[in-house]
Design a protein around this motif. Structure first.
Motif, PDB file in Angstrom:
ATOM      1  N   ARG A 102      29.623 -81.295 -43.439  1.00 35.57           N
ATOM      2  CA  ARG A 102      28.433 -80.801 -43.027  1.00 35.57           C
ATOM      3  C   ARG A 102      27.664 -80.512 -44.457  1.00 35.57           C
ATOM      4  O   ARG A 102      28.259 -80.293 -45.712  1.00 35.57           O
ATOM      5  N   ALA A 103      26.275 -80.330 -44.467  1.00 40.12           N
ATOM      6  CA  ALA A 103      25.325 -80.167 -45.683  1.00 40.12           C
ATOM      7  C   ALA A 103      25.434 -78.458 -45.313  1.00 40.12           C
ATOM      8  O   ALA A 103      25.255 -77.725 -44.493  1.00 40.12           O
ATOM      9  N   SER A 104      25.065 -77.774 -46.863  1.00 39.14           N
ATOM     10  CA  SER A 104      24.872 -76.559 -46.848  1.00 39.14           C
ATOM     11  C   SER A 104      24.290 -76.054 -48.068  1.00 39.14           C
ATOM     12  O   SER A 104      23.845 -76.978 -48.965  1.00 39.14           O
ATOM     13  N   LEU A 105      23.925 -74.931 -48.203  1.00 34.96           N
ATOM     14  CA  LEU A 105      23.463 -74.263 -49.455  1.00 34.96           C
ATOM     15  C   LEU A 105      24.769 -73.464 -50.467  1.00 34.96           C
ATOM     16  O   LEU A 105      25.339 -72.628 -49.501  1.00 34.96           O
ATOM     17  N   ASP A 106      24.430 -73.331 -51.432  1.00 35.52           N
ATOM     18  CA  ASP A 106      25.607 -72.699 -52.294  1.00 35.52           C
ATOM     19  C   ASP A 106      24.513 -72.066 -53.403  1.00 35.52           C
ATOM     20  O   ASP A 106      23.810 -72.559 -54.062  1.00 35.52           O
ATOM     21  N   ASN A 107      24.925 -70.568 -53.662  1.00 28.87           N
ATOM     22  CA  ASN A 107      24.298 -69.895 -54.607  1.00 28.87           C
ATOM     23  C   ASN A 107      25.134 -69.754 -55.605  1.00 28.87           C
ATOM     24  O   ASN A 107      26.261 -69.116 -55.886  1.00 28.87           O
ATOM     25  N   VAL A 108      24.782 -70.687 -56.902  1.00 23.77           N
ATOM     26  CA  VAL A 108      25.738 -70.915 -57.830  1.00 23.77           C
ATOM     27  C   VAL A 108      25.172 -70.116 -58.929  1.00 23.77           C
ATOM     28  O   VAL A 108      23.988 -70.116 -59.576  1.00 23.77           O
ATOM     29  N   PRO A 109      26.078 -69.296 -59.510  1.00 27.89           N
ATOM     30  CA  PRO A 109      25.821 -68.456 -60.685  1.00 27.89           C
ATOM     31  C   PRO A 109      25.851 -69.251 -61.979  1.00 27.89           C
ATOM     32  O   PRO A 109      26.128 -70.386 -62.013  1.00 27.89           O
ATOM     33  N   GLN A 169      26.559 -70.808 -65.269  1.00 28.47           N
ATOM     34  CA  GLN A 169      27.924 -71.392 -65.814  1.00 28.47           C
ATOM     35  C   GLN A 169      29.166 -71.420 -64.732  1.00 28.47           C
ATOM     36  O   GLN A 169      30.134 -71.669 -65.040  1.00 28.47           O
ATOM     37  N   GLY A 170      28.657 -71.362 -63.506  1.00 24.28           N
ATOM     38  CA  GLY A 170      29.600 -71.590 -62.347  1.00 24.28           C
ATOM     39  C   GLY A 170      29.371 -72.851 -61.843  1.00 24.28           C
ATOM     40  O   GLY A 170      28.528 -73.605 -62.044  1.00 24.28           O
ATOM     41  N   SER A 171      30.332 -73.118 -60.970  1.00 26.75           N
ATOM     42  CA  SER A 171      30.089 -74.465 -60.278  1.00 26.75           C
ATOM     43  C   SER A 171      30.044 -74.199 -58.845  1.00 26.75           C
ATOM     44  O   SER A 171      30.281 -73.229 -58.321  1.00 26.75           O
ATOM     45  N   VAL A 172      29.855 -75.514 -57.973  1.00 28.98           N
ATOM     46  CA  VAL A 172      29.780 -75.082 -56.409  1.00 28.98           C
ATOM     47  C   VAL A 172      30.885 -74.882 -55.886  1.00 28.98           C
ATOM     48  O   VAL A 172      32.071 -74.974 -56.520  1.00 28.98           O
ATOM     49  N   VAL A 173      31.245 -74.228 -54.593  1.00 31.62           N
ATOM     50  CA  VAL A 173      32.412 -74.083 -53.827  1.00 31.62           C
ATOM     51  C   VAL A 173      33.478 -74.999 -53.846  1.00 31.62           C
ATOM     52  O   VAL A 173      33.085 -76.454 -53.873  1.00 31.62           O
ATOM     53  N   ALA A 174      34.463 -74.665 -53.660  1.00 32.56           N
ATOM     54  CA  ALA A 174      35.550 -75.824 -53.363  1.00 32.56           C
ATOM     55  C   ALA A 174      35.285 -76.682 -52.288  1.00 32.56           C
ATOM     56  O   ALA A 174      34.707 -76.264 -51.267  1.00 32.56           O
ATOM     57  N   ASP A 175      35.684 -77.867 -52.289  1.00 33.31           N
ATOM     58  CA  ASP A 175      35.340 -78.937 -51.404  1.00 33.31           C
ATOM     59  C   ASP A 175      34.028 -79.387 -51.098  1.00 33.31           C
ATOM     60  O   ASP A 175      33.578 -79.903 -50.024  1.00 33.31           O
ATOM     61  N   ALA A 176      32.934 -78.967 -51.945  1.00 36.99           N
ATOM     62  CA  ALA A 176      31.480 -79.247 -51.777  1.00 36.99           C
ATOM     63  C   ALA A 176      31.236 -79.879 -53.072  1.00 36.99           C
ATOM     64  O   ALA A 176      31.666 -79.806 -54.235  1.00 36.99           O
ATOM     65  N   TYR A 177      30.253 -80.905 -52.743  1.00 30.27           N
ATOM     66  CA  TYR A 177      29.662 -81.655 -54.009  1.00 30.27           C
ATOM     67  C   TYR A 177      28.133 -81.797 -53.884  1.00 30.27           C
ATOM     68  O   TYR A 177      27.636 -81.442 -52.910  1.00 30.27           O
ATOM     69  N   LEU A 178      27.707 -82.334 -55.144  1.00 31.42           N
ATOM     70  CA  LEU A 178      26.254 -82.341 -55.212  1.00 31.42           C
ATOM     71  C   LEU A 178      25.752 -83.493 -54.703  1.00 31.42           C
ATOM     72  O   LEU A 178      24.481 -83.549 -54.289  1.00 31.42           O
ATOM     73  N   ASP A 179      26.377 -84.597 -54.666  1.00 28.05           N
ATOM     74  CA  ASP A 179      25.789 -86.052 -54.262  1.00 28.05           C
ATOM     75  C   ASP A 179      26.051 -86.104 -52.709  1.00 28.05           C
ATOM     76  O   ASP A 179      27.023 -85.905 -52.087  1.00 28.05           O
ATOM     77  N   ALA A 180      24.756 -86.468 -52.107  1.00 24.83           N
ATOM     78  CA  ALA A 180      24.894 -86.503 -50.667  1.00 24.83           C
ATOM     79  C   ALA A 180      25.406 -87.968 -50.047  1.00 24.83           C
ATOM     80  O   ALA A 180      25.186 -88.856 -51.008  1.00 24.83           O
ATOM     81  N   PRO A 181      26.107 -87.788 -49.098  1.00 25.28           N
ATOM     82  CA  PRO A 181      26.657 -89.152 -48.655  1.00 25.28           C
ATOM     83  C   PRO A 181      25.511 -89.965 -47.912  1.00 25.28           C
ATOM     84  O   PRO A 181      24.726 -89.430 -47.350  1.00 25.28           O
ATOM     85  N   GLU A 182      25.809 -91.195 -47.924  1.00 23.32           N
ATOM     86  CA  GLU A 182      24.900 -92.055 -47.184  1.00 23.32           C
ATOM     87  C   GLU A 182      25.448 -92.101 -45.762  1.00 23.32           C
ATOM     88  O   GLU A 182      26.536 -92.342 -45.443  1.00 23.32           O
ATOM     89  N   LEU A 183      24.705 -91.557 -44.608  1.00 22.93           N
ATOM     90  CA  LEU A 183      25.083 -91.484 -43.086  1.00 22.93           C
ATOM     91  C   LEU A 183      25.454 -93.079 -42.659  1.00 22.93           C
ATOM     92  O   LEU A 183      24.339 -93.935 -42.744  1.00 22.93           O
ATOM     93  N   PRO A 184      26.499 -93.546 -42.121  1.00 20.99           N
ATOM     94  CA  PRO A 184      26.450 -94.711 -41.642  1.00 20.99           C
ATOM     95  C   PRO A 184      25.805 -94.923 -40.067  1.00 20.99           C
ATOM     96  O   PRO A 184      25.543 -93.884 -39.604  1.00 20.99           O
ATOM     97  N   GLU A 185      25.522 -95.982 -39.830  1.00 21.03           N
ATOM     98  CA  GLU A 185      24.850 -96.390 -38.667  1.00 21.03           C
ATOM     99  C   GLU A 185      25.555 -96.439 -37.391  1.00 21.03           C
ATOM    100  O   GLU A 185      25.285 -96.315 -36.369  1.00 21.03           O
ATOM    101  N   LYS A 186      26.692 -96.773 -37.655  1.00 21.13           N
ATOM    102  CA  LYS A 186      27.599 -97.077 -36.505  1.00 21.13           C
ATOM    103  C   LYS A 186      28.618 -95.781 -36.455  1.00 21.13           C
ATOM    104  O   LYS A 186      29.111 -94.955 -37.153  1.00 21.13           O
ATOM    105  N   ASP A 187      29.279 -95.310 -35.152  1.00 19.26           N
ATOM    106  CA  ASP A 187      30.073 -94.474 -34.767  1.00 19.26           C
ATOM    107  C   ASP A 187      31.324 -94.443 -35.408  1.00 19.26           C
ATOM    108  O   ASP A 187      32.383 -93.602 -35.602  1.00 19.26           O
TER     109      ASP A 187
END
Length: 205
Positions: free
Chosen positions: A38-45, A47-65
């Motif tokens: 899922r997408a979410s919001l992270d309050n980053v301090p 010199q801190g980094s985002v929470v574990a297993d979270a990334y800043l680049d959004a994936p492109e959603l596939p058109e097929k299931d």
């Protein structure tokens, strides 16, 4: 202005650390399977980094299931792989169905193609019906049915013949004896090698 309606957004340096503290849109994946969740919001301090297993680049959603999104092992990109979960696959060795519960391509021992008969064999690309085995099974079934019908005819004829032999048979029983004898003759003439195209004689009532 001493007030603002703007949400403070975090800014990051090349190492992925916040040069300005604030909120960041992040894209979270499962810690075990690495599948996008899922997408979410992270309050980053600062010199801190985002929470574990979270990334800043959004994936492109596939058109097929039938496509799953997972994070690459080096954590640098999103990958798009085959996803057949929830579908039914068939074992290429024994034709047994199985519900797919994993991400990725199917192993060689599974196929989404459904076998049409219990005599189908997998040739590496599709199911091929073993017509000789199928024919042998049909003939065996016909042989069994013929034997059962003859057993019934023999026992019925034995009873009726006995009634005739001791002069206790009714007219109906005498007539029935002839019909059952005719039926037995016709049964013996049935060629089971023509199965399943067999025209069984009509059993006397």
């Amino acid at each position: 202005m001493k007030y603002t309606l703007d949400i403070q957004k975090a800014q990051f340096d090349e190492q992925g650390l916040a040069s300005i503290a604030g909120w960041a849109e992040v894209y979270i994946c499962d810690p075990v399977t690495r599948e996008y969740v899922r997408a979410s919001l992270d309050n980053v301090p600062y010199q801190g980094s985002v929470v574990a297993d979270a990334y800043l680049d959004a994936p492109e959603l596939p058109e097929k299931d039938d496509i799953a999104i997972i994070r690459s092992a080096d954590e640098k990109s999103w990958l798009y792989i085959t996803d057949h979960r929830g579908k039914t696959a068939y074992n290429t060795e024994n034709r047994q169905p199985i519900e797919i519960d994993f991400i990725g391509d199917l192993p060689d021992t599974l196929t989404l193609l459904e076998p049409k008969t219990e005599f189908d064999k997998w040739n590496g690309k599709k199911w091929i019906t073993d017509t000789e085995a199928q024919k042998a099974a049909l003939v065996a079934d016909a042989d069994n049915e013929k034997a059962q019908r003859l057993d019934e005819a023999n026992s019925t004829i034995m009873y009726l013949q006995e009634a005739v032999d001791v002069d206790l048979a009714t007219e109906a029983e005498t007539a029935a004896l002839q019909e059952w004898k005719k039926y037995r003759v016709l049964l013996n003439r049935v060629d089971t090698s023509t199965a399943p195209d067999i025209d069984w004689p009509q059993k006397p009532e």
